[in-house]
Motif scaffolding. Sequence first.
Motif, short mmCIF file in Angstrom:
data_model
loop_
_atom_site.label_atom_id
_atom_site.label_comp_id
_atom_site.label_asym_id
_atom_site.label_seq_id
_atom_site.Cartn_x
_atom_site.Cartn_y
_atom_site.Cartn_z
N ASN A 60 3.45 18.60 4.53
CA ASN A 60 4.21 18.15 5.68
C ASN A 60 4.50 16.65 5.64
O ASN A 60 4.92 16.08 6.65
CB ASN A 60 3.49 18.52 6.99
N TYR A 61 4.26 16.01 4.50
CA TYR A 61 4.71 14.64 4.24
C TYR A 61 5.42 14.63 2.89
O TYR A 61 4.92 15.22 1.91
CB TYR A 61 3.53 13.66 4.17
N LEU A 62 6.56 13.97 2.80
CA LEU A 62 7.31 13.94 1.55
C LEU A 62 6.53 13.27 0.43
O LEU A 62 6.62 13.68 -0.73
CB LEU A 62 8.66 13.24 1.76
N ASP A 63 5.74 12.22 0.76
CA ASP A 63 5.01 11.53 -0.31
C ASP A 63 3.92 12.42 -0.89
O ASP A 63 3.62 12.36 -2.09
CB ASP A 63 4.46 10.18 0.15
N HIS A 64 3.31 13.29 -0.07
CA HIS A 64 2.32 14.23 -0.58
C HIS A 64 3.01 15.30 -1.45
O HIS A 64 2.47 15.71 -2.48
CB HIS A 64 1.58 14.89 0.57
N LYS A 65 4.19 15.72 -1.04
CA LYS A 65 4.95 16.67 -1.86
C LYS A 65 5.20 16.09 -3.24
O LYS A 65 5.05 16.77 -4.26
CB LYS A 65 6.28 16.99 -1.18
N ALA A 66 5.55 14.80 -3.29
CA ALA A 66 5.84 14.15 -4.57
C ALA A 66 4.58 14.01 -5.42
O ALA A 66 4.60 14.28 -6.63
CB ALA A 66 6.48 12.79 -4.33
N GLU A 67 3.45 13.59 -4.81
CA GLU A 67 2.25 13.35 -5.60
C GLU A 67 1.68 14.65 -6.18
O GLU A 67 1.10 14.66 -7.27
CB GLU A 67 1.18 12.63 -4.79
N MET A 68 1.85 15.76 -5.48
CA MET A 68 1.34 17.05 -5.95
C MET A 68 2.37 17.80 -6.80
O MET A 68 2.09 18.89 -7.29
CB MET A 68 0.90 17.91 -4.76
N GLU A 69 3.56 17.21 -6.91
CA GLU A 69 4.65 17.82 -7.69
C GLU A 69 5.00 19.22 -7.18
O GLU A 69 5.29 20.13 -7.95
CB GLU A 69 4.30 17.84 -9.18
N PRO A 95 -0.84 13.05 4.20
CA PRO A 95 0.05 12.24 3.37
C PRO A 95 -0.48 12.11 1.95
O PRO A 95 -1.52 12.67 1.60
CB PRO A 95 0.02 10.89 4.08
N ALA A 96 0.23 11.37 1.12
CA ALA A 96 -0.21 11.09 -0.24
C ALA A 96 -1.55 10.37 -0.23
O ALA A 96 -1.92 9.71 0.75
CB ALA A 96 0.83 10.24 -0.96
N GLY A 97 -2.27 10.52 -1.35
CA GLY A 97 -3.54 9.83 -1.50
C GLY A 97 -4.74 10.74 -1.51
O GLY A 97 -5.87 10.26 -1.47
N VAL A 98 -4.52 12.06 -1.56
CA VAL A 98 -5.67 12.96 -1.65
C VAL A 98 -6.37 12.73 -2.98
O VAL A 98 -5.75 12.33 -3.97
CB VAL A 98 -5.23 14.44 -1.52
N GLY A 99 -7.67 12.95 -3.00
CA GLY A 99 -8.42 12.70 -4.23
C GLY A 99 -9.79 13.34 -4.19
O GLY A 99 -10.25 13.81 -3.15
N PRO A 100 -10.47 13.36 -5.34
CA PRO A 100 -11.73 14.09 -5.45
C PRO A 100 -12.87 13.43 -4.69
O PRO A 100 -12.98 12.19 -4.65
CB PRO A 100 -12.00 14.10 -6.96
#
Length: 288
Positions: free
Chosen positions: A84-93, A245-250
């Motif tokens: 639901n955020y465009l930047d997250h869509k981009a980071e996860m391809e 948003p973008a920036g998810v990580g382990p």
Amino acid sequence: MRLALFNKGRLGLVDGDALVDVTEQLAGPGAPGPAGALQRYIETTVRDGVGHLDLTGCPRVPLAEADLEAPLPRPGKIIGAPVNYLDHKAEMEYTTSIADLGVFLKANSSVIGPGQDILLPYTDKRTDQEGELGVVIGRTASHVSTDDALDHVFGYTCVLDITVRSGEDRSTRKSFDTFTPIGPWIVTADEIPDPDTLGLRCDVGGATRQETNTADLIFGVRELIAYTSSVMTLHPGDVIATGTPAGVGPLSHGDRVVLEIERVGRLEVGVDGSRAVPYEQRPGRRAR
């Protein structure tokens, strides 16, 4: 108002650096059951409206000394908004977004509160943090319009939508016990006239991973409620996690995860990987 559960299910109103115990006034007598005193208050408000609150003589507990709990320990439904955020869509391809995917459900048994630990299930599969604004439904909503959507909101909270990056369906990868930290309290809707203008930041291990504003949501809060209520009836106490948003990580054993949302609050939890097992040791692994 900011309403919290604390000290074994007591209902408190945040007043500066103290919690005012309003359990009897807002939740009524008797044990509230597993859904908690705040759920009972939300349901009572739907039935009877908001009454006068007299804090005279109510016990007060310093906020720093209170044992805060998940404000809604067992919501009726937890609804997630994927991509639901465009930047997250981009980071996860991803090639799709919420507009294509719709929403998903998380198990309500995955809820934990402030100060508790996310339990990592696997030693060899990445488990990510996803910081999100949570919307708490206050009135039954079915096929509501975007114009009327916010009239059905009780309040807002911080939600961490924890996710294993494996091959199962979203509802499985996001429903492990401890995978939905909520809190530290619920801020009533009158305190936040526009939920689509809130700053959000999520830190892991002292480093900022996610920073955004809810203005960047693909489906804003109004659209998300309207869409979701066209699929399923929303009931008082249901929680919608609006997306990350973008920036998810382990996440790693010993991490501290801190989610801060403007005008809502600060939710902090730990991470415990001491009981994690290899993915191939999971039950049902041999079934094909």
